[in-house]
Design an enzyme around this catalytic site. Structure first.
Site, PDB file in Angstrom:
ATOM      1  N   LYS A 213     -19.542  -3.545   6.088  1.00 31.21           N
ATOM      2  CA  LYS A 213     -19.001  -3.335   7.431  1.00 31.21           C
ATOM      3  C   LYS A 213     -20.141  -3.172   8.446  1.00 31.21           C
ATOM      4  O   LYS A 213     -21.315  -3.025   8.058  1.00 31.21           O
ATOM      5  CB  LYS A 213     -18.085  -2.106   7.405  1.00 31.21           C
TER       6      LYS A 213
ATOM      7  N   TYR B   3      -6.471  -6.246   7.623  1.00 29.40           N
ATOM      8  CA  TYR B   3      -5.957  -4.876   7.488  1.00 29.40           C
ATOM      9  C   TYR B   3      -4.480  -4.769   7.860  1.00 29.40           C
ATOM     10  O   TYR B   3      -4.034  -3.703   8.293  1.00 29.40           O
ATOM     11  CB  TYR B   3      -6.795  -3.927   8.349  1.00 29.40           C
TER      12      TYR B   3
ATOM     13  N   ASN C 101     -17.401   4.052   6.442  1.00 31.43           N
ATOM     14  CA  ASN C 101     -17.604   4.113   4.989  1.00 31.43           C
ATOM     15  C   ASN C 101     -18.257   2.864   4.395  1.00 31.43           C
ATOM     16  O   ASN C 101     -18.136   2.574   3.203  1.00 31.43           O
ATOM     17  CB  ASN C 101     -16.308   4.518   4.274  1.00 31.43           C
TER      18      ASN C 101
ATOM     19  N   HIS D  90     -16.214  -2.668   2.162  1.00 25.48           N
ATOM     20  CA  HIS D  90     -14.847  -2.941   1.717  1.00 25.48           C
ATOM     21  C   HIS D  90     -14.892  -3.664   0.375  1.00 25.48           C
ATOM     22  O   HIS D  90     -15.743  -4.524   0.160  1.00 25.48           O
ATOM     23  CB  HIS D  90     -14.130  -3.850   2.728  1.00 25.48           C
TER      24      HIS D  90
ATOM     25  N   GLU E  95      -7.643 -12.113   0.166  1.00 22.22           N
ATOM     26  CA  GLU E  95      -8.765 -11.841   1.061  1.00 22.22           C
ATOM     27  C   GLU E  95      -9.827 -12.938   0.982  1.00 22.22           C
ATOM     28  O   GLU E  95     -10.393 -13.334   2.000  1.00 22.22           O
ATOM     29  CB  GLU E  95      -9.353 -10.461   0.740  1.00 22.22           C
TER      30      GLU E  95
HETATM   31  P1  ADP Z   1     -10.328   1.364   1.082  1.00 19.65           P
HETATM   32  O1  ADP Z   1     -11.275   0.713   2.071  1.00 19.65           O
HETATM   33  O2  ADP Z   1     -11.040   2.404   0.241  1.00 19.65           O
HETATM   34  O3  ADP Z   1      -9.555   0.361   0.275  1.00 19.65           O
HETATM   35  P2  ADP Z   1      -7.889   1.893   2.637  1.00 19.65           P
HETATM   36  O4  ADP Z   1      -7.377   0.535   2.280  1.00 19.65           O
HETATM   37  O5  ADP Z   1      -6.988   3.081   2.460  1.00 19.65           O
HETATM   38  O6  ADP Z   1      -9.258   2.226   1.909  1.00 19.65           O
HETATM   39  O7  ADP Z   1      -8.297   1.896   4.187  1.00 19.65           O
HETATM   40  C1  ADP Z   1      -8.967   0.798   4.750  1.00 19.65           C
HETATM   41  C2  ADP Z   1     -10.043   1.290   5.667  1.00 19.65           C
HETATM   42  O8  ADP Z   1      -9.437   1.904   6.804  1.00 19.65           O
HETATM   43  C3  ADP Z   1     -10.967   2.363   5.091  1.00 19.65           C
HETATM   44  O9  ADP Z   1     -12.009   1.827   4.308  1.00 19.65           O
HETATM   45  C4  ADP Z   1     -11.493   3.015   6.339  1.00 19.65           C
HETATM   46  O10 ADP Z   1     -12.522   2.216   6.939  1.00 19.65           O
HETATM   47  C5  ADP Z   1     -10.274   2.974   7.254  1.00 19.65           C
HETATM   48  N1  ADP Z   1      -9.521   4.215   7.147  1.00 19.65           N
HETATM   49  C6  ADP Z   1      -8.627   4.568   6.214  1.00 19.65           C
HETATM   50  N2  ADP Z   1      -8.144   5.798   6.447  1.00 19.65           N
HETATM   51  C7  ADP Z   1      -8.732   6.229   7.578  1.00 19.65           C
HETATM   52  C8  ADP Z   1      -8.660   7.413   8.353  1.00 19.65           C
HETATM   53  N3  ADP Z   1      -7.859   8.418   8.009  1.00 19.65           N
HETATM   54  N4  ADP Z   1      -9.441   7.489   9.457  1.00 19.65           N
HETATM   55  C9  ADP Z   1     -10.248   6.483   9.821  1.00 19.65           C
HETATM   56  N5  ADP Z   1     -10.372   5.321   9.121  1.00 19.65           N
HETATM   57  C10 ADP Z   1      -9.627   5.200   8.028  1.00 19.65           C
END
Ligand code: ADP
Length: 149
Positions: A9, A49, A112, A115, A126
């Site tokens: 990211k 997303y 974070n 992805h 994807e």
């Molecule tokens: P992952 O990336 O671990 O598969 P998710 O699919 O639940 O997680 O969420 C997609 C992305 O959305 C996360 O990696 C993060 O960047 C963002 N995200 C998820 N939950 C939150 C939150 N509570 N606040 C801010 N960003 C979030």
């Protein structure tokens, strides 16, 4: 052969962690079959997303993902989808285990770094969303017999 979609990211690119992330996947023994540095359009971000549409963090997530270059990749190997999720760590970096990418380098769920597809079907969706088939290279690494019995 199983494939997964991995994206570094904008925070990961800005923080110069591209080499570190690629090294981890290479050293583990997975094979890189697609790679590009790109700007992400709002349309692509929304489509990627789409399951999170309507959630409170969605708009912030859209702004973040479209805010700078992203490194999009496809990695190949037996069990790569689940293994990549383990290597990446939990969504919230504060609870991600040390030794995972998020556990070692991040502190915030909204930053974070990386992805990774969460299941084989998601990976297929994807990969076709981010890459044209002709941009993926099927190749046999010469070290394969030292990686897989
Ligand atoms: P992952 O990336 O671990 O598969 P998710 O699919 O639940 O997680 O969420 C997609 C992305 O959305 C996360 O990696 C993060 O960047 C963002 N995200 C998820 N939950 C939150 C939150 N509570 N606040 C801010 N960003 C979030």
């Amino acid at each position: 052969m199983e494939r997964t979609f991995i994206a570094i990211k904008p925070d990961g690119v800005q923080r110069r962690l591209v080499g570190e992330v690629i090294s981890r996947f290479e050293e583990k023994g997975f094979t890189l079959v697609g790679l590009k540095l790109m700007s992400v359009s709002r349309e692509l971000a929304e489509s990627h997303y789409e399951v999170h549409k309507g959630k409170p963090f969605f708009d912030g997530l859209m702004k973040f993902i479209t805010s700078g270059p992203v490194v999009a990749m496809v990695w190949e190997g037996d069990g790569v989808v689940a293994a990549a999720r383990k290597m990446i760590g939990a969504t919230n970096p504060l609870t991600a285990e040390p030794g995972t990418i998020r556990g070692d380098y991040a502190v915030s769920v909204g930053r974070n770094l990386i992805h990774g597809s969460d299941a084989i079907e998601t990976a297929n969706r994807e990969i076709s969303l981010w890459f044209k088939e002709e941009d993926l290279i099927a190749w046999e690494p010469s070290i394969m017999s030292w990686l897989v019995e």
